[in-house]
Design an enzyme around this catalytic site. Sequence first.
Site, PDB file in Angstrom:
ATOM      1  N   PHE A   1      50.950  49.530  40.438  1.00 42.84           N
ATOM      2  CA  PHE A   1      51.364  49.259  41.895  1.00 42.84           C
ATOM      3  C   PHE A   1      52.777  49.819  42.301  1.00 42.84           C
ATOM      4  O   PHE A   1      53.612  49.622  41.354  1.00 42.84           O
ATOM      5  CB  PHE A   1      51.258  47.853  42.236  1.00 42.84           C
ATOM      6  CG  PHE A   1      51.476  47.404  43.624  1.00 42.84           C
ATOM      7  CD1 PHE A   1      50.339  47.847  44.305  1.00 42.84           C
ATOM      8  CD2 PHE A   1      52.462  47.031  44.213  1.00 42.84           C
ATOM      9  CE1 PHE A   1      50.253  47.497  46.048  1.00 42.84           C
ATOM     10  CE2 PHE A   1      52.415  46.763  45.744  1.00 42.84           C
ATOM     11  CZ  PHE A   1      51.380  47.146  46.514  1.00 42.84           C
TER      12      PHE A   1
ATOM     13  N   ASP B   1      51.871  41.785  35.177  1.00 43.90           N
ATOM     14  CA  ASP B   1      51.623  41.797  36.653  1.00 43.90           C
ATOM     15  C   ASP B   1      50.067  41.380  36.605  1.00 43.90           C
ATOM     16  O   ASP B   1      49.278  41.917  36.562  1.00 43.90           O
ATOM     17  CB  ASP B   1      51.748  43.026  37.394  1.00 43.90           C
ATOM     18  CG  ASP B   1      51.578  43.098  38.808  1.00 43.90           C
ATOM     19  OD1 ASP B   1      50.648  42.246  39.154  1.00 43.90           O
ATOM     20  OD2 ASP B   1      51.961  43.882  39.393  1.00 43.90           O
TER      21      ASP B   1
ATOM     22  N   TYR C   1      48.633  35.367  47.616  1.00 48.88           N
ATOM     23  CA  TYR C   1      48.134  35.580  48.700  1.00 48.88           C
ATOM     24  C   TYR C   1      46.655  36.461  48.853  1.00 48.88           C
ATOM     25  O   TYR C   1      45.921  36.532  49.793  1.00 48.88           O
ATOM     26  CB  TYR C   1      48.890  36.355  50.120  1.00 48.88           C
ATOM     27  CG  TYR C   1      49.751  37.331  49.328  1.00 48.88           C
ATOM     28  CD1 TYR C   1      49.271  38.568  49.163  1.00 48.88           C
ATOM     29  CD2 TYR C   1      51.214  37.403  49.191  1.00 48.88           C
ATOM     30  CE1 TYR C   1      49.943  39.537  48.399  1.00 48.88           C
ATOM     31  CE2 TYR C   1      51.777  38.164  48.636  1.00 48.88           C
ATOM     32  CZ  TYR C   1      51.206  39.620  48.430  1.00 48.88           C
ATOM     33  OH  TYR C   1      51.907  40.493  47.891  1.00 48.88           O
ATOM     34  N   LYS C   2      46.212  36.682  47.548  1.00 53.62           N
ATOM     35  CA  LYS C   2      44.933  37.465  47.289  1.00 53.62           C
ATOM     36  C   LYS C   2      44.066  36.080  47.084  1.00 53.62           C
ATOM     37  O   LYS C   2      43.598  35.472  48.138  1.00 53.62           O
ATOM     38  CB  LYS C   2      45.104  38.230  46.188  1.00 53.62           C
ATOM     39  CG  LYS C   2      45.899  39.316  46.573  1.00 53.62           C
ATOM     40  CD  LYS C   2      46.230  40.547  45.596  1.00 53.62           C
ATOM     41  CE  LYS C   2      46.832  41.777  45.898  1.00 53.62           C
ATOM     42  NZ  LYS C   2      48.276  41.709  46.240  1.00 53.62           N
TER      43      LYS C   2
ATOM     44  N   ARG D   1      38.457  50.651  48.740  1.00 55.54           N
ATOM     45  CA  ARG D   1      38.499  49.509  47.911  1.00 55.54           C
ATOM     46  C   ARG D   1      37.392  48.467  48.540  1.00 55.54           C
ATOM     47  O   ARG D   1      37.456  48.116  49.669  1.00 55.54           O
ATOM     48  CB  ARG D   1      39.793  48.991  47.579  1.00 55.54           C
ATOM     49  CG  ARG D   1      40.526  49.796  46.666  1.00 55.54           C
ATOM     50  CD  ARG D   1      41.825  49.031  46.082  1.00 55.54           C
ATOM     51  NE  ARG D   1      42.339  48.095  47.018  1.00 55.54           N
ATOM     52  CZ  ARG D   1      43.387  47.366  46.885  1.00 55.54           C
ATOM     53  NH1 ARG D   1      43.958  47.319  45.597  1.00 55.54           N
ATOM     54  NH2 ARG D   1      43.918  46.642  47.950  1.00 55.54           N
TER      55      ARG D   1
END
Length: 413
Positions: free
Chosen positions: A134, A211, A236-237, A385
């Site tokens: 990322f 991560d 928040y995922k 995605r």
Amino acid sequence: MPTDSALDAEATALDAADPLAAHRDAFVGAESSLVYFDGNSLGRPPRATADRLARFVTDEWGGRLIRGWDEAWMELPFVIGDRIGASTLGSAGGQTVIGDSTTVLLYKLLRAALDAQMTADANRVEIVVGRDDFPTDRYLVEGIAAERGARVVWVEVDTARGVDADLLRAVVGPRTAVVLLSHVSYRSGFLADGAGLTAIAHDAGALVLWDLCHSAGSVPVELDAWGADLAVGCTYKYLNGGPGSPAFAYVAARHQSTLTQPVQGWMGAADVFSMGPLYRPADGMRRFLSGTPPVLAMIALQDTLDLLEQAGIAAVRAKSVALTEFALRVADGILSPLGVRLASPRDPAERGGHLTLSHPSMRAVTARLWADDVIPDYRDPHGLRIGLSPLSTSFAETLAGMRAVAAAVAREG
């Protein structure tokens, strides 16, 4: 290729047999016709969170005011951190804390690990990171390397996969200080071998920073069993903490007294309220805090943690695999004939909670789908995605979304 009626029947049967199906009703919007394929970027809010936030404002914030710090809020980063550790990270207590944003926590732990390694051995000046990690991870590595006079070693990866054992072995050695690895690759969904890659880094004398942003709450993580050193993940995922909810940091107990985090703030001091002239770090995970904890932003996390503790991460993972396998079967049937290819691992043992589908028209397809209340996301090059959140996504919703993708590709392609 399965007929439409056969796919409908399969989705209906899978939903009927799903032991987690009842949890879908716990989320706002799950009853609507909107198809949400982006739970791997921002999870749906739990219904209970609205009541929890309202009670907090009236009872704790409004009722207790400043007394709330002494009564609960000072310990909240550790209480919720330990719940995340126990339910999703395979971490014993006292090793996980809620703190700042993902970027800030990655900076703190990466910089602390590099400094410790360079102090112990001046030759260890290399930070290893995947070329397709990322952007935040890569940008931080470059910045910290420049700041500390270190060197970046890039792992060249297939964008449809991620860092595996052979790739890592080829780049670590006596000059490696820290390895930064993604457990689930943000683009492809590739699921890395946590234990195996940690062992390879340790054999080279390096520390590992994981991560966990795309795995926490969806894929079982066993940080203690892996022998992991450090980890950071967002909330928040799959943890449904809401936009910008604070990240968590894990520091193995064996490192807590030796790592010096670089953002020295009053909340990480040994005696927070002494307001002394010099900084002395607290023992344990408190030393990795800096400023005042984001209390209000932590409140929403507790409702999803309740659900995860009820369901168990093994059941969540089983549902995740079933969802992505179903989506892949549908894609093979209705999208492959349109020229769409899979840009994720086909083996579910090597895949996290999302699939990436590749086609030259996917950017336009994404825009068309959003206008029609079907919400995936787009990632270059040409990737759509499909993020499937196990607690809030049904098989029928997945089928409806995949059909919408096929229709949009047909129109745009």
